[in-house]
Every structure is written in structure tokens, then in C-alpha cells.
Design a protein around this motif. Structure first.
Motif, PDB file in Angstrom:
ATOM      1  N   MET A 128      -3.322  -1.308 -11.848  1.00  0.00           N
ATOM      2  CA  MET A 128      -2.902  -1.730 -10.542  1.00  0.00           C
ATOM      3  C   MET A 128      -3.615  -0.864  -9.513  1.00  0.00           C
ATOM      4  SD  MET A 128       0.961  -1.754  -9.017  1.00  0.00           S
ATOM      5  CE  MET A 128       1.284  -2.685  -7.568  1.00  0.00           C
ATOM      6  N   LEU A 129      -4.187  -1.498  -8.516  1.00  0.00           N
ATOM      7  CA  LEU A 129      -4.849  -0.793  -7.415  1.00  0.00           C
ATOM      8  C   LEU A 129      -4.017  -0.960  -6.151  1.00  0.00           C
ATOM      9  CD1 LEU A 129      -8.540  -1.848  -8.053  1.00  0.00           C
ATOM     10  CD2 LEU A 129      -7.450   0.301  -8.660  1.00  0.00           C
ATOM     11  N   LEU A 130      -3.879   0.127  -5.394  1.00  0.00           N
ATOM     12  CA  LEU A 130      -3.025   0.131  -4.221  1.00  0.00           C
ATOM     13  C   LEU A 130      -3.772   0.671  -3.016  1.00  0.00           C
ATOM     14  CD1 LEU A 130      -0.043  -0.335  -3.320  1.00  0.00           C
ATOM     15  CD2 LEU A 130       0.366   2.069  -3.859  1.00  0.00           C
ATOM     16  N   ASN A 131      -3.649  -0.039  -1.896  1.00  0.00           N
ATOM     17  CA  ASN A 131      -4.190   0.389  -0.605  1.00  0.00           C
ATOM     18  C   ASN A 131      -2.982   0.842   0.211  1.00  0.00           C
ATOM     19  OD1 ASN A 131      -5.203   0.602   1.995  1.00  0.00           O
ATOM     20  ND2 ASN A 131      -6.168  -1.405   2.001  1.00  0.00           N
ATOM     21  N   PHE A 132      -2.890   2.147   0.499  1.00  0.00           N
ATOM     22  CA  PHE A 132      -1.705   2.674   1.164  1.00  0.00           C
ATOM     23  C   PHE A 132      -2.036   3.943   1.944  1.00  0.00           C
ATOM     24  CE2 PHE A 132      -2.133   5.215  -2.536  1.00  0.00           C
ATOM     25  CZ  PHE A 132      -1.535   6.440  -2.249  1.00  0.00           C
ATOM     26  N   ALA A 133      -1.086   4.367   2.760  1.00  0.00           N
ATOM     27  CA  ALA A 133      -1.197   5.628   3.500  1.00  0.00           C
ATOM     28  C   ALA A 133       0.194   6.227   3.622  1.00  0.00           C
ATOM     29  CB  ALA A 133      -1.792   5.398   4.880  1.00  0.00           C
ATOM     30  N   THR A 134       0.279   7.550   3.442  1.00  0.00           N
ATOM     31  CA  THR A 134       1.539   8.264   3.633  1.00  0.00           C
ATOM     32  C   THR A 134       1.313   9.430   4.582  1.00  0.00           C
ATOM     33  OG1 THR A 134       1.258   9.894   1.859  1.00  0.00           O
ATOM     34  CG2 THR A 134       2.207   7.767   1.236  1.00  0.00           C
ATOM     35  N   SER A 135       2.400   9.924   5.136  1.00  0.00           N
ATOM     36  CA  SER A 135       2.313  11.165   5.896  1.00  0.00           C
ATOM     37  C   SER A 135       2.258  12.320   4.893  1.00  0.00           C
ATOM     38  CB  SER A 135       3.546  11.310   6.791  1.00  0.00           C
ATOM     39  OG  SER A 135       4.690  11.557   5.990  1.00  0.00           O
ATOM     40  N   ALA A 136       2.186  13.527   5.390  1.00  0.00           N
ATOM     41  CA  ALA A 136       2.151  14.696   4.497  1.00  0.00           C
ATOM     42  C   ALA A 136       3.431  14.804   3.671  1.00  0.00           C
ATOM     43  CB  ALA A 136       1.938  15.965   5.305  1.00  0.00           C
ATOM     44  N   ALA A 137       4.537  14.356   4.225  1.00  0.00           N
ATOM     45  CA  ALA A 137       5.816  14.439   3.516  1.00  0.00           C
ATOM     46  C   ALA A 137       6.213  13.113   2.860  1.00  0.00           C
ATOM     47  CB  ALA A 137       6.912  14.862   4.480  1.00  0.00           C
ATOM     48  N   GLY A 138       5.457  12.042   3.078  1.00  0.00           N
ATOM     49  CA  GLY A 138       5.822  10.721   2.580  1.00  0.00           C
ATOM     50  C   GLY A 138       5.343  10.458   1.168  1.00  0.00           C
ATOM     51  N   TYR A 139       5.805   9.333   0.616  1.00  0.00           N
ATOM     52  CA  TYR A 139       5.384   8.914  -0.724  1.00  0.00           C
ATOM     53  C   TYR A 139       5.627   7.425  -0.919  1.00  0.00           C
ATOM     54  CZ  TYR A 139      10.325   8.893  -2.023  1.00  0.00           C
ATOM     55  OH  TYR A 139      11.668   8.620  -2.091  1.00  0.00           O
ATOM     56  N   VAL A 140       5.025   6.911  -1.983  1.00  0.00           N
ATOM     57  CA  VAL A 140       5.241   5.537  -2.451  1.00  0.00           C
ATOM     58  C   VAL A 140       5.594   5.636  -3.929  1.00  0.00           C
ATOM     59  CG1 VAL A 140       4.173   3.285  -2.890  1.00  0.00           C
ATOM     60  CG2 VAL A 140       3.561   4.571  -0.837  1.00  0.00           C
ATOM     61  N   LYS A 141       6.560   4.863  -4.355  1.00  0.00           N
ATOM     62  CA  LYS A 141       6.915   4.775  -5.774  1.00  0.00           C
ATOM     63  C   LYS A 141       7.025   3.299  -6.123  1.00  0.00           C
ATOM     64  CE  LYS A 141      10.129   6.267  -9.284  1.00  0.00           C
ATOM     65  NZ  LYS A 141      11.315   7.043  -9.621  1.00  0.00           N
ATOM     66  N   ILE A 142       6.523   2.918  -7.292  1.00  0.00           N
ATOM     67  CA  ILE A 142       6.518   1.515  -7.712  1.00  0.00           C
ATOM     68  C   ILE A 142       7.262   1.378  -9.034  1.00  0.00           C
ATOM     69  CG2 ILE A 142       5.089  -0.474  -8.295  1.00  0.00           C
ATOM     70  CD1 ILE A 142       2.816   1.044  -6.751  1.00  0.00           C
ATOM     71  N   GLU A 143       8.152   0.393  -9.102  1.00  0.00           N
ATOM     72  CA  GLU A 143       8.852   0.071 -10.336  1.00  0.00           C
ATOM     73  C   GLU A 143       8.616  -1.400 -10.657  1.00  0.00           C
ATOM     74  OE1 GLU A 143      12.960   1.971 -10.805  1.00  0.00           O
ATOM     75  OE2 GLU A 143      12.652   1.854  -8.630  1.00  0.00           O
ATOM     76  N   ILE A 144       8.467  -1.698 -11.919  1.00  0.00           N
ATOM     77  CA  ILE A 144       8.347  -3.085 -12.360  1.00  0.00           C
ATOM     78  C   ILE A 144       9.688  -3.496 -12.942  1.00  0.00           C
ATOM     79  CG2 ILE A 144       7.163  -4.693 -13.888  1.00  0.00           C
ATOM     80  CD1 ILE A 144       4.688  -2.928 -13.658  1.00  0.00           C
ATOM     81  N   LEU A 145      10.193  -4.628 -12.440  1.00  0.00           N
ATOM     82  CA  LEU A 145      11.505  -5.140 -12.839  1.00  0.00           C
ATOM     83  C   LEU A 145      11.343  -6.465 -13.573  1.00  0.00           C
ATOM     84  CD1 LEU A 145      13.176  -4.754  -9.320  1.00  0.00           C
ATOM     85  CD2 LEU A 145      12.987  -2.999 -11.091  1.00  0.00           C
ATOM     86  N   ASP A 146      12.347  -6.805 -14.378  1.00  0.00           N
ATOM     87  CA  ASP A 146      12.323  -8.135 -14.992  1.00  0.00           C
ATOM     88  C   ASP A 146      12.808  -9.161 -13.964  1.00  0.00           C
ATOM     89  OD1 ASP A 146      15.118  -8.043 -14.968  1.00  0.00           O
ATOM     90  OD2 ASP A 146      15.309  -7.740 -17.132  1.00  0.00           O
ATOM     91  N   LYS A 147      12.877 -10.414 -14.367  1.00  0.00           N
ATOM     92  CA  LYS A 147      13.220 -11.465 -13.396  1.00  0.00           C
ATOM     93  C   LYS A 147      14.670 -11.387 -12.920  1.00  0.00           C
ATOM     94  CE  LYS A 147      14.075 -14.955 -16.943  1.00  0.00           C
ATOM     95  NZ  LYS A 147      13.660 -16.252 -17.443  1.00  0.00           N
TER      96      LYS A 147
END
Length: 73
Positions: free
Chosen positions: A1-20
Motif C-alpha cells: 500500500m502506498l500513501l500520500n500524506f503529511a503530518t505535523s511533528a506531533a501528528g500521525y496516521v494509523k491504518i487498520e484493515i477491517l472485514d465487511k
């Protein structure tokens, strides 16, 4: 998976895959990622190819972050 994103110095992104039915799939959760990039490769403990042809949902958790695009390749 490729992601285009930006966070601040204190920020983050987390990704979870869920079922239907919105239940998290075991071993399909990323760590908290941070930075500013157009093509960050996101790793998961389990192999994404095992999910081919199955319906999934993605859950993005953002803290002081922006997501611009993502793709599976």
C-alpha cells in the motif's frame, strides 16, 4: 500500500484493515506513521495478497495529519 500524506511533528496516521462487518483483521494494522511524503510504502505484519478478492474496509486514524491519496500496488 502506498500513501500520500503529511503530518505535523506531533501528528500521525494509523491504518487498520477491517472485514465487511467492521471487525479488525488480525495482523492488518500499521504502526503510527509520520512525515510528509507522496509515496510511503505502508507495511502490515500479514501479507496483503491474502486479501485479494475479499471485501475489506479501511480505517484511518489521524492525529494532526492529512491524507491526500492511497493505492494498492
Amino acid at each position: 500500500m502506498l500513501l500520500n500524506f503529511a503530518t505535523s511533528a506531533a501528528g500521525y496516521v494509523k491504518i487498520e484493515i477491517l472485514d465487511k462487518t467492521y471487525r479488525p483483521l488480525e495482523n492488518y494494522s500499521s504502526c503510527e506513521i509520520f512525515g510528509n511524503t507522496i509515496d510511503r510504502k505502508i507495511g502490515f505484519p500479514a501479507d496483503l495478497s491474502l486479501l485479494l478478492g475479499k471485501p475489506i474496509r479501511l480505517k484511518f486514524t489521524l492525529s494532526d495529519a492529512d491524507i491526500y491519496s492511497f493505492k494498492f500496488s
